[in-house]
Design an enzyme around this catalytic site. Sequence first.
Site, PDB file in Angstrom:
ATOM      1  N   HIS A 229       0.824  -1.215   0.000  1.00  0.00           N
ATOM      2  CA  HIS A 229       0.000   0.000   0.000  1.00  0.00           C
ATOM      3  C   HIS A 229       0.858   1.265   0.000  1.00  0.00           C
ATOM      4  O   HIS A 229       0.339   2.377   0.034  1.00  0.00           O
ATOM      5  CB  HIS A 229      -0.927  -0.023   1.224  1.00  0.00           C
ATOM      6  CG  HIS A 229      -2.100   0.885   1.118  1.00  0.00           C
ATOM      7  ND1 HIS A 229      -2.312   1.933   1.990  1.00  0.00           N
ATOM      8  CD2 HIS A 229      -3.136   0.922   0.245  1.00  0.00           C
ATOM      9  CE1 HIS A 229      -3.428   2.567   1.673  1.00  0.00           C
ATOM     10  NE2 HIS A 229      -3.938   1.978   0.614  1.00  0.00           N
TER      11      HIS A 229
ATOM     12  N   LYS B 128       3.333   4.310  -1.249  1.00  0.00           N
ATOM     13  CA  LYS B 128       3.532   5.145  -2.426  1.00  0.00           C
ATOM     14  C   LYS B 128       4.879   5.837  -2.243  1.00  0.00           C
ATOM     15  O   LYS B 128       5.010   6.742  -1.410  1.00  0.00           O
ATOM     16  CB  LYS B 128       2.436   6.201  -2.576  1.00  0.00           C
ATOM     17  CG  LYS B 128       1.038   5.626  -2.819  1.00  0.00           C
ATOM     18  CD  LYS B 128       0.309   5.352  -1.541  1.00  0.00           C
ATOM     19  CE  LYS B 128      -1.104   4.845  -1.819  1.00  0.00           C
ATOM     20  NZ  LYS B 128      -1.737   4.273  -0.627  1.00  0.00           N
TER      21      LYS B 128
ATOM     22  N   ASP C 214      17.144  10.348  -7.855  1.00  0.00           N
ATOM     23  CA  ASP C 214      18.566  10.653  -7.653  1.00  0.00           C
ATOM     24  C   ASP C 214      18.975  10.623  -6.179  1.00  0.00           C
ATOM     25  O   ASP C 214      19.897  11.357  -5.762  1.00  0.00           O
ATOM     26  CB  ASP C 214      18.901  12.034  -8.240  1.00  0.00           C
ATOM     27  CG  ASP C 214      18.818  12.048  -9.765  1.00  0.00           C
ATOM     28  OD1 ASP C 214      18.845  10.960 -10.369  1.00  0.00           O
ATOM     29  OD2 ASP C 214      18.704  13.147 -10.344  1.00  0.00           O
TER      30      ASP C 214
ATOM     31  N   HIS D 187      -9.371  11.245   1.474  1.00  0.00           N
ATOM     32  CA  HIS D 187      -8.392  10.163   1.409  1.00  0.00           C
ATOM     33  C   HIS D 187      -7.116  10.506   2.177  1.00  0.00           C
ATOM     34  O   HIS D 187      -6.131   9.770   2.157  1.00  0.00           O
ATOM     35  CB  HIS D 187      -8.064   9.863  -0.056  1.00  0.00           C
ATOM     36  CG  HIS D 187      -7.569   8.485  -0.307  1.00  0.00           C
ATOM     37  ND1 HIS D 187      -6.302   8.213  -0.764  1.00  0.00           N
ATOM     38  CD2 HIS D 187      -8.167   7.277  -0.159  1.00  0.00           C
ATOM     39  CE1 HIS D 187      -6.139   6.910  -0.897  1.00  0.00           C
ATOM     40  NE2 HIS D 187      -7.247   6.317  -0.540  1.00  0.00           N
TER      41      HIS D 187
ATOM     42  N   LYS E  67      -4.460  10.905   5.123  1.00  0.00           N
ATOM     43  CA  LYS E  67      -4.069  10.093   6.282  1.00  0.00           C
ATOM     44  C   LYS E  67      -3.052  10.897   7.074  1.00  0.00           C
ATOM     45  O   LYS E  67      -1.866  10.907   6.748  1.00  0.00           O
ATOM     46  CB  LYS E  67      -3.478   8.766   5.824  1.00  0.00           C
ATOM     47  CG  LYS E  67      -4.381   7.988   4.850  1.00  0.00           C
ATOM     48  CD  LYS E  67      -3.534   7.319   3.808  1.00  0.00           C
ATOM     49  CE  LYS E  67      -4.335   6.458   2.860  1.00  0.00           C
ATOM     50  NZ  LYS E  67      -5.249   7.212   2.018  1.00  0.00           N
TER      51      LYS E  67
ATOM     52  N   ASP F  54      -0.480  18.508  19.114  1.00  0.00           N
ATOM     53  CA  ASP F  54       0.057  19.767  19.648  1.00  0.00           C
ATOM     54  C   ASP F  54       0.558  20.646  18.501  1.00  0.00           C
ATOM     55  O   ASP F  54      -0.083  20.720  17.459  1.00  0.00           O
ATOM     56  CB  ASP F  54       1.133  19.492  20.689  1.00  0.00           C
ATOM     57  CG  ASP F  54       0.560  18.773  21.923  1.00  0.00           C
ATOM     58  OD1 ASP F  54      -0.660  18.876  22.153  1.00  0.00           O
ATOM     59  OD2 ASP F  54       1.333  18.112  22.631  1.00  0.00           O
TER      60      ASP F  54
END
Length: 475
Positions: free
Chosen positions: A221, A223, A228, A394, A396, A401
């Site tokens: 899952h 990404k 470089d 979508h 996450k 604080d």
Amino acid sequence: MTDAFLALCDSVQAQPHLWTLLVAGWLAYLVGLGVWIVLQKREPAATLAWLISLAALPYLGFVIYYVFGPQRIRRQRLRRGRARARMPARPETAEDSEAAELARLAQATTHLPPTTATDVRLLVDGGATYDALLAAVREARESIHVAYYIFEPDRTGTALRDALVERARAGVKVRLLLDAVGSAKLRRRFLAPLVEAGGEFAWFHPMRLPWRRPWLNLRLHRKIVVVDDRIAFTGGINVTDEQDERLREDAYHDLHLRLEGDVAALLQVVFAEDWVYATGQRPPLRAPRASTPGCVGTQVLVSGPDSSWEPIHRLHVAAIYAARRRVWLATPYFVPGEAAMMALTSAALAGLDVRLLVPKQADSRLVTYATRSSFDELLEAGVQVHEYGPRLLHTKALLVDDETAIIGSANFDHRSFRLNFEVSLLFRDAGVAASLEAVLDADLARAPRVRPDRRRPFWRQRLPEALARLLSPLL
């Protein structure tokens, strides 16, 4: 169908020994499957849910558990590779005690040390993300390493593929790793130009031969894009038109990261680990370049079924318990276990500003019901619950604080914490926290609060939510 069932019943009545055999077989099935499930030593609620669900499905339950049940993956040799590629840890300071505690916990569970970034940019939605990603890819001179859960052969996917092909033809080393389930629409002919140009491609957990246990339920899952060894991208945005608001009005609303500095080298380590696991080839790593540490302290958090410590889960819970003023959480899937639920409600009961941002309607009705089944307890504890829509949220992200932020690919649910291979970044930086606050504050302003006195019809909401809650350990 009915006649056949009645005929079977008549046959059993006429031959009592058949009934004895059926009962004995069912009991043997329950004992065998039960022992197998119990030995997994998962959370008691999940274990009981599997036992009860599969007891009602004689024999078929074995097949379901074999394909979808918990599985552990051992990658010790890859963890040893991590140790060889470690970056220098960021020095601790006296006023950084809470950050040091979280860093020690993260390092103990992931075997990745604290690091730094020289630049961190929050990219809101697909338009900004794809523009920044394509710009970085087109400027690559040495290597581009790409890993995605979803890569679609649409306008967005074609644009990235063509950019990778152009760089591969220019002599840049390009490696592309895709999840076999999330990117199932992709065909090899779509990637043929990349391979012909000298790029490399691999599937993560393709379907196995029938006699080998499949990894259908354990998905990549993450990404990750590393250019470089110095520029990296990670977060929640996949490669698909569904996440580009310029192409679709109903595009997902999401958050991604563009990073520079030493943190890119550690994300490279994570990619390399997945690459060698999927292909058996040596990790495409070089010795870290000497560089000046950045001013943004960060920690790469990885988790998956190859670790029993659930690092991303633990760091979320630990960060919430360390909060002194506020906890803001955004997630498209909110199906928490007891530990995470206890942390959130405890923070709210202690008088902290606790806010939860979830989609008004997730892409799964079952998940939506399971999420809403927790609302009463959250609201009673004092948590402000907001539902975002009409676009599907979508994002996450966790903000604690004024200095702590966690952003990445992991949802706040059992699947992300235990089954999927995920990556998130923990930041201890006021600038990153302020940027995340601005993003979440704008989203919260567009998301109506859930009221305790909301109307909840029994058949359409209360009962489905209660039933979904029973299945939440399996989601």
